[in-house]
Design a protein around this motif. Structure first.
Motif, PDB file in Angstrom:
ATOM      1  N   CYS A 165     -10.513  13.001   7.522  1.00  0.00           N
ATOM      2  CA  CYS A 165     -10.643  12.847   8.975  1.00  0.00           C
ATOM      3  C   CYS A 165     -10.584  14.186   9.700  1.00  0.00           C
ATOM      4  N   THR A 166     -11.085  14.190  10.911  1.00  0.00           N
ATOM      5  CA  THR A 166     -11.032  15.367  11.768  1.00  0.00           C
ATOM      6  C   THR A 166      -9.641  15.490  12.385  1.00  0.00           C
ATOM      7  N   GLN A 167      -9.380  16.607  13.069  1.00  0.00           N
ATOM      8  CA  GLN A 167      -8.088  16.769  13.746  1.00  0.00           C
ATOM      9  C   GLN A 167      -7.910  15.701  14.827  1.00  0.00           C
ATOM     10  N   ALA A 168      -8.989  15.391  15.544  1.00  0.00           N
ATOM     11  CA  ALA A 168      -8.904  14.373  16.598  1.00  0.00           C
ATOM     12  C   ALA A 168      -8.560  13.013  16.002  1.00  0.00           C
ATOM     13  N   GLU A 169      -9.169  12.683  14.855  1.00  0.00           N
ATOM     14  CA  GLU A 169      -8.867  11.412  14.186  1.00  0.00           C
ATOM     15  C   GLU A 169      -7.437  11.412  13.656  1.00  0.00           C
ATOM     16  N   LYS A 170      -7.004  12.557  13.119  1.00  0.00           N
ATOM     17  CA  LYS A 170      -5.630  12.674  12.636  1.00  0.00           C
ATOM     18  C   LYS A 170      -4.637  12.421  13.767  1.00  0.00           C
ATOM     19  N   ARG A 171      -4.945  12.973  14.949  1.00  0.00           N
ATOM     20  CA  ARG A 171      -4.063  12.771  16.111  1.00  0.00           C
ATOM     21  C   ARG A 171      -3.946  11.292  16.446  1.00  0.00           C
ATOM     22  N   ARG A 172      -5.048  10.557  16.410  1.00  0.00           N
ATOM     23  CA  ARG A 172      -5.015   9.131  16.742  1.00  0.00           C
ATOM     24  C   ARG A 172      -4.255   8.332  15.675  1.00  0.00           C
ATOM     25  N   GLU A 197       0.828  -1.202   0.000  1.00  0.00           N
ATOM     26  CA  GLU A 197       0.000   0.000   0.000  1.00  0.00           C
ATOM     27  C   GLU A 197       0.867   1.259   0.000  1.00  0.00           C
ATOM     28  N   SER A 198       0.371   2.316  -0.615  1.00  0.00           N
ATOM     29  CA  SER A 198       1.039   3.612  -0.544  1.00  0.00           C
ATOM     30  C   SER A 198       0.851   4.180   0.860  1.00  0.00           C
ATOM     31  N   LYS A 199       1.584   5.247   1.183  1.00  0.00           N
ATOM     32  CA  LYS A 199       1.432   5.878   2.497  1.00  0.00           C
ATOM     33  C   LYS A 199      -0.002   6.333   2.726  1.00  0.00           C
ATOM     34  N   ALA A 200      -0.613   6.923   1.697  1.00  0.00           N
ATOM     35  CA  ALA A 200      -1.988   7.416   1.826  1.00  0.00           C
ATOM     36  C   ALA A 200      -2.962   6.264   2.063  1.00  0.00           C
ATOM     37  N   GLU A 201      -2.782   5.157   1.349  1.00  0.00           N
ATOM     38  CA  GLU A 201      -3.658   3.993   1.525  1.00  0.00           C
ATOM     39  C   GLU A 201      -3.461   3.380   2.901  1.00  0.00           C
ATOM     40  N   PHE A 202      -2.206   3.338   3.359  1.00  0.00           N
ATOM     41  CA  PHE A 202      -1.930   2.775   4.674  1.00  0.00           C
ATOM     42  C   PHE A 202      -2.571   3.621   5.776  1.00  0.00           C
ATOM     43  N   ALA A 203      -2.450   4.951   5.661  1.00  0.00           N
ATOM     44  CA  ALA A 203      -3.064   5.841   6.657  1.00  0.00           C
ATOM     45  C   ALA A 203      -4.573   5.646   6.693  1.00  0.00           C
ATOM     46  N   GLU A 204      -5.179   5.433   5.517  1.00  0.00           N
ATOM     47  CA  GLU A 204      -6.627   5.201   5.480  1.00  0.00           C
ATOM     48  C   GLU A 204      -6.987   3.872   6.131  1.00  0.00           C
ATOM     49  N   THR A 205      -6.133   2.853   5.941  1.00  0.00           N
ATOM     50  CA  THR A 205      -6.356   1.559   6.599  1.00  0.00           C
ATOM     51  C   THR A 205      -6.332   1.721   8.117  1.00  0.00           C
ATOM     52  N   ILE A 206      -5.348   2.472   8.630  1.00  0.00           N
ATOM     53  CA  ILE A 206      -5.264   2.705  10.072  1.00  0.00           C
ATOM     54  C   ILE A 206      -6.484   3.486  10.549  1.00  0.00           C
ATOM     55  N   HIS A 207      -6.926   4.446   9.765  1.00  0.00           N
ATOM     56  CA  HIS A 207      -8.141   5.206  10.096  1.00  0.00           C
ATOM     57  C   HIS A 207      -9.344   4.275  10.217  1.00  0.00           C
ATOM     58  N   ASN A 208      -9.506   3.382   9.236  1.00  0.00           N
ATOM     59  CA  ASN A 208     -10.619   2.420   9.273  1.00  0.00           C
ATOM     60  C   ASN A 208     -10.527   1.523  10.498  1.00  0.00           C
ATOM     61  N   LEU A 209      -9.308   1.041  10.783  1.00  0.00           N
ATOM     62  CA  LEU A 209      -9.110   0.138  11.922  1.00  0.00           C
ATOM     63  C   LEU A 209      -9.454   0.824  13.241  1.00  0.00           C
ATOM     64  N   LEU A 210      -8.968   2.051  13.419  1.00  0.00           N
ATOM     65  CA  LEU A 210      -9.220   2.764  14.676  1.00  0.00           C
ATOM     66  C   LEU A 210     -10.703   3.031  14.877  1.00  0.00           C
ATOM     67  N   LYS A 211     -11.400   3.379  13.808  1.00  0.00           N
ATOM     68  CA  LYS A 211     -12.835   3.622  13.928  1.00  0.00           C
ATOM     69  C   LYS A 211     -13.572   2.369  14.398  1.00  0.00           C
ATOM     70  N   LEU A 212     -13.065   1.207  13.982  1.00  0.00           N
ATOM     71  CA  LEU A 212     -13.741  -0.055  14.297  1.00  0.00           C
ATOM     72  C   LEU A 212     -13.430  -0.573  15.699  1.00  0.00           C
ATOM     73  N   VAL A 213     -12.185  -0.354  16.174  1.00  0.00           N
ATOM     74  CA  VAL A 213     -11.781  -1.029  17.420  1.00  0.00           C
ATOM     75  C   VAL A 213     -11.424  -0.094  18.575  1.00  0.00           C
ATOM     76  N   GLU A 214     -11.438   1.237  18.362  1.00  0.00           N
ATOM     77  CA  GLU A 214     -10.956   2.129  19.417  1.00  0.00           C
ATOM     78  C   GLU A 214     -11.771   2.051  20.713  1.00  0.00           C
ATOM     79  N   LYS A 215     -13.032   1.612  20.622  1.00  0.00           N
ATOM     80  CA  LYS A 215     -13.847   1.474  21.836  1.00  0.00           C
ATOM     81  C   LYS A 215     -13.593   0.139  22.529  1.00  0.00           C
ATOM     82  N   GLU A 216     -12.905  -0.754  21.807  1.00  0.00           N
ATOM     83  CA  GLU A 216     -12.651  -2.093  22.343  1.00  0.00           C
ATOM     84  C   GLU A 216     -11.239  -2.231  22.920  1.00  0.00           C
TER      85      GLU A 216
END
Length: 221
Positions: A140-147, A65-84
């Motif tokens: 993403c928002t600034q808060a999401e960017k920070r995570r 994956e490119s850097k941009a694709e990888f960052a989006e993957t991490i974004h998707n992952l955090l949205k799914l599991v950050e409460k867990e």
């Protein structure tokens, strides 16, 4: 036609040969660390003070994956599991606005030098700069960017690479396992793997004798 083929071969072998070879090798080779189960620790009556069980770990592998694709993957992952899960984060910036540094001013200057960031930047400007380096998109928002930046920074500190997968969490719940497997199309390189998990039946009893093992970062090697 013949000249076109020659030009194409020159481009593949001489101009872009090294880069294409690396891409090919990255697809063919992968190193995986498999933890061996640690032995039981027992008292003089044979009662277990420490033992091991089979559990599941959340692991991320480096892909093409490119850097941009990888960052989006991490974004998707955090949205799914950050409460867990507790999200790993070693980035020395506060997790809420205005994202001030969590280290002293002198340490912040040294940290910026080490990572090639302008010393004059504020905490939030530093976050935006890191977001640019990691190619975090405007989705993403600034808060999401920070995570996202916090987790990618942690991955880099642990030496994440094609040869060194990153373990985000160990002994995850069945719910996390289900979430990751159900959303695999959005999570390139994210896998659930079996692992040996240390168990202490009597909590802190004899902790000074049992010892413990934690995450080791690159600077600690």
């Amino acid at each position: 036609m013949f000249i076109g083929c020659v030009v194409k071969l020159v481009n593949l072998q001489l101009v872009n040969g090294e880069e294409l070879r690396k891409v090919s090798e990255d697809k063919l080779y992968m190193s995986m660390s498999i933890k061996a189960p640690r032995g039981d620790i027992v008292d003089r009556y044979g009662k277990k003070l420490a033992t091991s069980k089979i559990g599941y770990s959340l692991q991320i592998e480096d892909t093409a994956e490119s850097k941009a694709e990888f960052a989006e993957t991490i974004h998707n992952l955090l949205k799914l599991v950050e409460k867990e899960l507790e999200i790993p984060d070693k980035l020395p910036l506060e997790t809420v606005e205005p994202y001030n540094f969590t280290i002293s001013e002198k340490e912040a200057v040294e940290w910026k030098k080490e990572y090639g960031i302008d010393e004059a930047l504020t905490g939030e400007e530093t976050l935006n700069k890191i977001g640019e380096i990691y190619k975090v998109g405007k989705y993403c928002t600034q808060a999401e960017k920070r995570r996202i930046c916090g987790m990618i920074f942690d991955m880099k500190l642990r030496g994440f690479s094609i040869y060194n997968p990153y373990t985000m969490a160990e002994d995850v719940s069945a719910n996390v396992v289900a979430i990751v497997k159900e959303n695999s199309a959005l999570l390139g390189g994210v896998k659930i793997v079996e692992s040996s998990v240390r168990v202490y039946p009597h909590d802190t009893l004899a902790a000074h004798m049992r010892g413990s093992v934690g995450v080791i970062y690159q600077e600690e090697y």
